[in-house]
Design an enzyme around this catalytic site. Structure first.
Site, mmCIF file in Angstrom:
data_model
loop_
_atom_site.group_PDB
_atom_site.id
_atom_site.type_symbol
_atom_site.label_atom_id
_atom_site.label_comp_id
_atom_site.label_asym_id
_atom_site.label_seq_id
_atom_site.Cartn_x
_atom_site.Cartn_y
_atom_site.Cartn_z
ATOM 1 N N ASP A 1 9.609 29.202 39.700
ATOM 2 C CA ASP A 1 10.827 29.495 38.964
ATOM 3 C C ASP A 1 11.082 28.973 37.678
ATOM 4 O O ASP A 1 10.582 27.702 37.627
ATOM 5 C CB ASP A 1 12.078 29.502 39.854
ATOM 6 N N GLU B 1 19.878 42.748 51.817
ATOM 7 C CA GLU B 1 20.276 41.520 51.976
ATOM 8 C C GLU B 1 21.110 41.177 53.232
ATOM 9 O O GLU B 1 21.844 42.119 53.482
ATOM 10 C CB GLU B 1 21.167 40.945 50.767
ATOM 11 N N THR C 1 12.082 45.798 41.093
ATOM 12 C CA THR C 1 12.200 47.208 40.929
ATOM 13 C C THR C 1 12.387 47.478 39.577
ATOM 14 O O THR C 1 12.856 47.011 38.698
ATOM 15 C CB THR C 1 13.541 47.752 41.519
ATOM 16 N N LYS D 1 22.353 48.994 39.878
ATOM 17 C CA LYS D 1 21.580 48.840 38.798
ATOM 18 C C LYS D 1 20.456 49.884 38.696
ATOM 19 O O LYS D 1 19.931 50.640 38.073
ATOM 20 C CB LYS D 1 20.796 47.605 38.509
ATOM 21 N N ALA E 1 31.766 55.516 55.673
ATOM 22 C CA ALA E 1 32.689 55.348 54.615
ATOM 23 C C ALA E 1 33.550 54.250 54.306
ATOM 24 O O ALA E 1 33.613 53.292 55.135
ATOM 25 C CB ALA E 1 33.860 56.629 54.882
ATOM 26 N N VAL F 1 14.821 38.067 46.630
ATOM 27 C CA VAL F 1 13.543 38.861 46.964
ATOM 28 C C VAL F 1 12.254 37.813 46.890
ATOM 29 O O VAL F 1 11.526 37.707 47.837
ATOM 30 C CB VAL F 1 13.151 40.105 45.879
ATOM 31 N N CYS G 1 21.254 45.785 43.945
ATOM 32 C CA CYS G 1 20.075 46.949 43.601
ATOM 33 C C CYS G 1 20.670 48.341 43.520
ATOM 34 O O CYS G 1 20.441 49.021 42.350
ATOM 35 C CB CYS G 1 19.316 47.132 45.109
ATOM 36 N N LYS H 1 10.478 53.549 45.690
ATOM 37 C CA LYS H 1 11.409 52.563 45.683
ATOM 38 C C LYS H 1 12.609 53.125 45.182
ATOM 39 O O LYS H 1 13.810 53.058 45.672
ATOM 40 C CB LYS H 1 11.117 51.315 44.928
ATOM 41 N N GLY I 1 28.209 48.418 46.508
ATOM 42 C CA GLY I 1 27.739 47.623 45.477
ATOM 43 C C GLY I 1 26.518 46.875 45.517
ATOM 44 O O GLY I 1 25.310 47.362 46.305
HETATM 45 C C1 UDX Z 1 15.110 41.369 42.832
HETATM 46 C C2 UDX Z 1 14.249 42.086 42.028
HETATM 47 O O1 UDX Z 1 13.317 41.503 41.449
HETATM 48 C C3 UDX Z 1 14.929 42.867 41.554
HETATM 49 O O2 UDX Z 1 14.012 43.812 40.682
HETATM 50 C C4 UDX Z 1 15.232 43.923 42.552
HETATM 51 O O3 UDX Z 1 15.607 45.133 42.321
HETATM 52 C C5 UDX Z 1 16.507 43.365 43.107
HETATM 53 O O4 UDX Z 1 15.814 41.965 43.635
HETATM 54 P P1 UDX Z 1 16.514 39.288 43.086
HETATM 55 O O5 UDX Z 1 15.581 38.397 43.741
HETATM 56 O O6 UDX Z 1 17.830 39.677 43.856
HETATM 57 O O7 UDX Z 1 15.917 40.391 42.137
HETATM 58 O O8 UDX Z 1 17.006 38.403 41.831
HETATM 59 P P2 UDX Z 1 17.494 36.885 41.647
HETATM 60 O O9 UDX Z 1 18.028 36.451 42.783
HETATM 61 O O10 UDX Z 1 18.438 37.013 40.301
HETATM 62 O O11 UDX Z 1 16.267 36.056 41.282
HETATM 63 C C6 UDX Z 1 15.226 36.075 40.436
HETATM 64 C C7 UDX Z 1 14.930 35.001 40.043
HETATM 65 O O12 UDX Z 1 13.729 34.952 39.059
HETATM 66 C C8 UDX Z 1 15.790 33.709 39.492
HETATM 67 O O13 UDX Z 1 15.719 32.548 40.222
HETATM 68 C C9 UDX Z 1 15.253 33.394 38.178
HETATM 69 O O14 UDX Z 1 15.543 31.998 37.491
HETATM 70 C C10 UDX Z 1 14.002 33.682 38.144
HETATM 71 N N1 UDX Z 1 13.147 33.919 36.731
HETATM 72 C C11 UDX Z 1 13.760 34.975 36.054
HETATM 73 C C12 UDX Z 1 11.928 33.320 36.553
HETATM 74 O O15 UDX Z 1 11.294 32.612 37.350
HETATM 75 N N2 UDX Z 1 11.502 33.929 35.506
HETATM 76 C C13 UDX Z 1 12.014 34.491 34.287
HETATM 77 O O16 UDX Z 1 11.291 34.732 33.584
HETATM 78 C C14 UDX Z 1 13.177 35.091 34.847
HETATM 79 C C1 UDX Z 2 19.815 48.022 49.622
HETATM 80 C C2 UDX Z 2 18.413 48.675 50.376
HETATM 81 O O1 UDX Z 2 19.032 48.901 51.403
HETATM 82 C C3 UDX Z 2 16.994 47.836 50.396
HETATM 83 O O2 UDX Z 2 16.373 48.687 51.081
HETATM 84 C C4 UDX Z 2 16.778 47.731 48.855
HETATM 85 O O3 UDX Z 2 15.470 46.840 49.045
HETATM 86 C C5 UDX Z 2 17.702 46.763 48.211
HETATM 87 O O4 UDX Z 2 18.960 47.666 48.145
HETATM 88 P P1 UDX Z 2 21.186 45.929 49.902
HETATM 89 O O5 UDX Z 2 21.676 46.189 48.595
HETATM 90 O O6 UDX Z 2 20.805 44.372 50.093
HETATM 91 O O7 UDX Z 2 19.854 46.611 50.191
HETATM 92 O O8 UDX Z 2 22.331 46.354 51.165
HETATM 93 P P2 UDX Z 2 22.499 47.706 51.810
HETATM 94 O O9 UDX Z 2 22.723 47.316 53.254
HETATM 95 O O10 UDX Z 2 21.609 48.782 51.307
HETATM 96 O O11 UDX Z 2 24.128 47.874 51.539
HETATM 97 C C6 UDX Z 2 24.396 48.317 50.049
HETATM 98 C C7 UDX Z 2 25.624 48.697 49.563
HETATM 99 O O12 UDX Z 2 26.023 49.878 50.494
HETATM 100 C C8 UDX Z 2 26.852 47.650 50.304
HETATM 101 O O13 UDX Z 2 27.753 47.510 49.386
HETATM 102 C C9 UDX Z 2 27.235 48.091 51.358
HETATM 103 O O14 UDX Z 2 28.643 47.808 52.091
HETATM 104 C C10 UDX Z 2 27.253 49.785 51.222
HETATM 105 N N1 UDX Z 2 27.227 50.590 52.525
HETATM 106 C C11 UDX Z 2 25.973 50.645 52.957
HETATM 107 C C12 UDX Z 2 28.079 51.532 52.736
HETATM 108 O O15 UDX Z 2 29.133 51.578 51.874
HETATM 109 N N2 UDX Z 2 27.994 52.531 53.665
HETATM 110 C C13 UDX Z 2 26.926 52.377 54.389
HETATM 111 O O16 UDX Z 2 27.055 53.386 55.538
HETATM 112 C C14 UDX Z 2 25.843 51.725 54.191
#
Ligand code: UDX
Ligand code: UDX
Length: 443
Positions: free
Chosen positions: A35, A155, A123, A263, A252, A16, A260, A204, A257
């Site tokens: 970071d 993603e 989030t 969790k 379907a 993100v 996001c 969200k 997974g």
């Molecule tokens: C994000 C959001 O922040 C999460 O809340 C949302 O629901 C999903 O996506 P994401 O970007 O996927 O998380 O997380 P990740 O790829 O694990 O990156 C987090 C980064 O923050 C890591 O590179 C980690 O090293 C860094 N970090 C963590 C810091 O820089 N400072 C800290 O104290 C902890």
């Molecule tokens: C999601 C939200 O879409 C995004 O808006 C938010 O900010 C982060 O979480 P992401 O988890 O990256 O994004 O991917 P998404 O395309 O939403 O898919 C999530 C999961 O749902 C995947 O495992 C995908 O295979 C599954 N999925 C999605 C299904 O099984 N069926 C569908 O019709 C759509």
């Protein structure tokens, strides 16, 4: 709104944070990404992108002049107008969101003698903004603004989702801060929803919950289709054309997974429970998803009998295509179940690898995965699987059971290539009679 260049510090160089930073730089702003991981920052400085996200490499390269990377808080904050929080918020054992990284960022912010705005991108549970506000106030930092600006970037399509969003949501305690965050997005053509902080936080969580509910809904319809002879792909098409329902998120499959949905569903469930409300529907959505991931094992048992001694090829490890992210990937659950049943498991993915997969061969080609296998399970709908030479692959297999966990391939073509093909929620080939499933496997 003018496109005034602002200075933005982004805390967290993950999926993100990097997308947010690259996109804000592309809008003309000066961005510093901070970071805690020195290796990650070093790599970014060398122009290496630590994650796979389509379009991100180009965007970072194109805006290199407006982007810098650091591990130092002071360097990031220096002259910043905004501090974006984009650190991870994983679930704790209780299912609540773990805000430890968020608090670390807030607590390490030095006091500044000008107005800056802390913007929450991570989030977080509803009420977090209020708590951050109190924490800043307790340190006398009343002049530091706060806004919630949740991300809706999926993603694989995150860059596009950021630059061409369905909406921009901004919740703030002070209108000046909301104005500033909205102005930061000048150049993006999208409706803006302005709200109080708690509502922005809930938007969200509710958006994700609505999407997950649709997935579990269509998965349950699929399961009833299987029992009644209907085809869920047709059903989804037929209901999706109703404008009140819409087409998206009606695929379907083997369940959702990712970093996001799993969790955030737990976090919303716990948020409700902590305030005394049992969120019955969300509980069902989560449970349906857990069962859905395991249904494939039942399908394999029906066809192969005991799985002990069989070889199963899993195609796809990432939780969805076009990402290398394996967080909460259905393939991990499937692999674990199959190993527990005594099967040999091989897994292929074009880019994703996992250190959590013990006792599973992670191979580089589809051919290596399926050679000698009794069954193949398509777990992630990688585009290259549509073009695979399924006929040639079949010839290398011991037995041609194919479970298409995403209804991605053409059933007729696969059957013609010699597979015992079965999708999710649609007519399956009759059992060949070679398997003797235990009674408990019949549902
Ligand atoms: C994000 C959001 O922040 C999460 O809340 C949302 O629901 C999903 O996506 P994401 O970007 O996927 O998380 O997380 P990740 O790829 O694990 O990156 C987090 C980064 O923050 C890591 O590179 C980690 O090293 C860094 N970090 C963590 C810091 O820089 N400072 C800290 O104290 C902890
Ligand atoms: C999601 C939200 O879409 C995004 O808006 C938010 O900010 C982060 O979480 P992401 O988890 O990256 O994004 O991917 P998404 O395309 O939403 O898919 C999530 C999961 O749902 C995947 O495992 C995908 O295979 C599954 N999925 C999605 C299904 O099984 N069926 C569908 O019709 C759509």
């Amino acid at each position: 709104m003018s496109t005034e260049q602002r200075k933005v510090a982004i805390f967290g160089a993950g999926y993100v944070g990097l997308v947010t930073g690259a996109c804000l730089a592309d809008l003309g702003h000066d961005v510093v990404v901070r970071d805690v991981l020195p290796d990650r920052i070093e790599a970014l400085r060398r122009g290496e992108v630590p994650i796979h996200e389509p379009g991100l490499d180009e965007l970072l390269a194109r805006n290199a002049g407006r982007l810098s990377f650091t591990t130092e808080v002071a360097e990031a904050i220096d002259g910043a107008d905004f501090v974006y929080v984009a650190v991870g918020t994983p679930p704790t054992y209780s299912g609540d969101a773990d805000l430890a990284s968020v608090w670390t960022v807030i607590d390490e912010l030095p006091d500044v003698d000008r107005r800056i705005v802390v913007v929450m991108k991570s989030t977080v549970p509803v009420g977090t903004g209020e708590k951050v506000r109190h924490r800043l106030d307790a340190r006398g930092m009343h002049h530091v603004g706060y806004a919630s600006n949740p991300e809706f970037t999926a993603e694989g399509t995150a860059v596009r989702d950021f630059m061409r969003p369905d909406r921009i949501v901004v919740g703030a305690f002070d209108e000046r801060d909301a104005d500033a965050v909205v102005a930061l997005h000048a150049g993006i053509d999208a409706p803006v929803v302005r709200s109080d902080v708690a509502s922005a936080e809930m938007i969200k969580l509710a958006a994700n919950a609505a999407l997950m509910t649709r997935i579990s809904f269509i998965n349950e319809i699929a399961n009833v289709c299987e029992a009644t002879g209907a085809d869920v792909v047709k059903v989804a098409e037929g209901i999706g054309l109703d404008r009140r329902i819409g087409k998206s998120f009606l695929k379907a499959g083997v369940g959702f997974g990712g970093s996001c949905f799993p969790k955030d569903s737990l976090a919303l469930k716990q948020l409700a429970a902590n305030s005394g409300y049992h969120f019955q529907l969300l509980n069902a959505v989560i449970e349906v998803n857990e069962l859905q991931k395991r249904r494939v094992v039942g399908k394999l048992r029906e066809r192969l009998g005991t799985l002990r001694g069989t070889t199963v090829a899993l195609l796809g490890l990432a939780f969805k295509p076009n990402t290398d992210d394996t967080r909460e990937a259905p393939a991990l659950v499937l692999a674990g179940r199959l190993l527990a049943e005594g099967a040999d498991v091989r897994i292929w993915d074009p880019i994703a690898r996992s250190s959590e997969l013990h006792g599973v061969d992670q191979v580089d080609t589809v051919g290596e995965a399926v050679a000698g296998a009794d069954a193949v399970v398509l777990v992630t709908e990688w585009p290259e699987l549509a073009d695979a030479d399924w006929g040639a692959l079949r010839a290398t297999m011991a037995r041609g059971v194919m479970i298409d966990g995403r209804n991605f391939l053409d059933p007729d073509a696969l059957r013609a290539a010699g597979y015992e093909y079965e999708g999710i929620g649609r007519a399956a080939d009759p059992l060949s009679g070679r398997a003797e499933p235990a009674p408990a496997d019949r549902r």
